[in-house]
Design an enzyme around this catalytic site. Structure first.
Site, mmCIF file in Angstrom:
data_model
loop_
_atom_site.group_PDB
_atom_site.id
_atom_site.type_symbol
_atom_site.label_atom_id
_atom_site.label_comp_id
_atom_site.label_asym_id
_atom_site.label_seq_id
_atom_site.Cartn_x
_atom_site.Cartn_y
_atom_site.Cartn_z
ATOM 1 N N GLY A 32 0.804 -1.216 0.000
ATOM 2 C CA GLY A 32 0.000 0.000 0.000
ATOM 3 C C GLY A 32 0.833 1.260 0.000
ATOM 4 C CB SER A 33 -0.236 4.771 -0.496
ATOM 5 O OG SER A 33 -1.205 4.824 0.541
ATOM 6 C CB THR A 34 1.129 3.928 4.657
ATOM 7 O OG1 THR A 34 -0.100 4.624 4.456
ATOM 8 C CG2 THR A 34 1.845 4.542 5.856
ATOM 9 C CG ASP A 87 0.250 -4.625 5.655
ATOM 10 O OD1 ASP A 87 0.313 -3.730 4.790
ATOM 11 O OD2 ASP A 87 -0.267 -5.745 5.442
ATOM 12 C CG ASP A 90 -7.738 -0.186 3.371
ATOM 13 O OD1 ASP A 90 -7.033 0.607 2.712
ATOM 14 O OD2 ASP A 90 -7.782 -1.404 3.148
ATOM 15 N N GLY A 101 -7.236 -4.497 2.718
ATOM 16 C CA GLY A 101 -7.566 -5.090 1.428
ATOM 17 C C GLY A 101 -7.882 -4.077 0.351
ATOM 18 N N GLY A 103 -5.853 -2.519 -1.280
ATOM 19 C CA GLY A 103 -4.904 -2.778 -2.356
ATOM 20 C C GLY A 103 -5.013 -4.179 -2.930
ATOM 21 C CD GLU A 109 -2.451 -6.334 2.843
ATOM 22 O OE1 GLU A 109 -1.941 -5.349 2.292
ATOM 23 O OE2 GLU A 109 -3.650 -6.382 3.187
#
Length: 232
Positions: A32-34, A87, A90, A101, A103, A109
């Site tokens: 994911g973006s983070t 990780d 959301d 989820g 992504g 995950e």
């Protein structure tokens, strides 16, 4: 909050979490973006500080990013433990229940998370909520009979939609499954919902991560803050 501000908070959380990875560790790397900011910082530490650790990734795209920095990545079945997994999420509520989820990597995950000694999530402040469910809940389903599963979800009032890509085709997970998003608004009884979903034939996994996280690092304008799960 605009995207630039949000990215700054994500980056701060990622850099803070990277401090938790030490020499010799086996670390699970999320998606994911983070997490992208986390891997960037770990890559910097590998190249500038000589950090040596082994990674297990939750998606092929994270693997490609990590290997680009020279981080050693191995298959989850080639390790006997994972020291820590970092990780994104959301949504996460005050009871440390989360939705993951967004992504489309929820299955990998969850497999990496349950095989980890410690699980840390990194989020910006917008992801911390009182009650999860505003973010659509992803459910990974096999392609065969997915329409039947969707109809069952509709009958239960779960408001399902098949996730499509920009071309209008079903989004595929790394296992070549589909993702059905449930637009629930709020989830007051996450444990009951999790049981119902996982016992639905055709469902591979769902994006409810309940009491799995040990700590959450929140990107906050005043600086990263850490929330500790008292039940772990």
């Amino acid at each position: 909050m605009d995207k630039a501000q949000q990215d700054a908070l994500k980056k701060a959380a990622g850099i803070e979490a990277a401090k938790l990875v030490e020499n010799g560790m086996i670390a699970g790397l999320g998606t994911g973006s983070t997490v992208k900011f986390l891997v960037d910082e770990l890559g910097r530490r590998v190249q500038e500080e000589g950090l040596k650790f082994t990674g297990v990734t939750t998606s092929r795209r994270t693997q490609e990013q990590a290997e680009g920095y020279g981080i050693k990545i191995v298959n989850i079945d080639d390790v006997d433990h994972i020291d820590i997994t970092i990780d994104g999420a959301d949504e996460v509520d005050k009871n440390f229940n989360g939705i993951k989820g967004g992504g489309a990597a929820l299955l990998w995950e969850k497999i990496v998370a349950i095989n980890s000694n410690k699980v840390v999530w990194i989020v910006d402040q917008s992801k911390v909520v009182d009650t999860i469910g505003k973010f659509p809940l992803p459910v990974e389903v096999i392609p065969f009979g997915n329409g039947q599963v969707i109809r069952k979800f509709e009958a239960k009032g779960y408001k399902p939609t098949l996730r499509l890509d920009a071309a209008g085709k079903p989004v595929l997970t790394d296992e070549n499954d589909y993702v059905v998003d449930l637009h629930l608004g709020r989830i007051d009884h996450p444990q009951e919902l999790a049981e119902d979903l996982i016992h639905t034939v055709g469902v591979v996994e769902h994006g409810l991560f309940l009491n799995m996280v040990d700590q959450v690092i929140v990107g906050d304008p005043a600086g990263p803050r850490t929330l500790i799960n008292p039940n772990k």
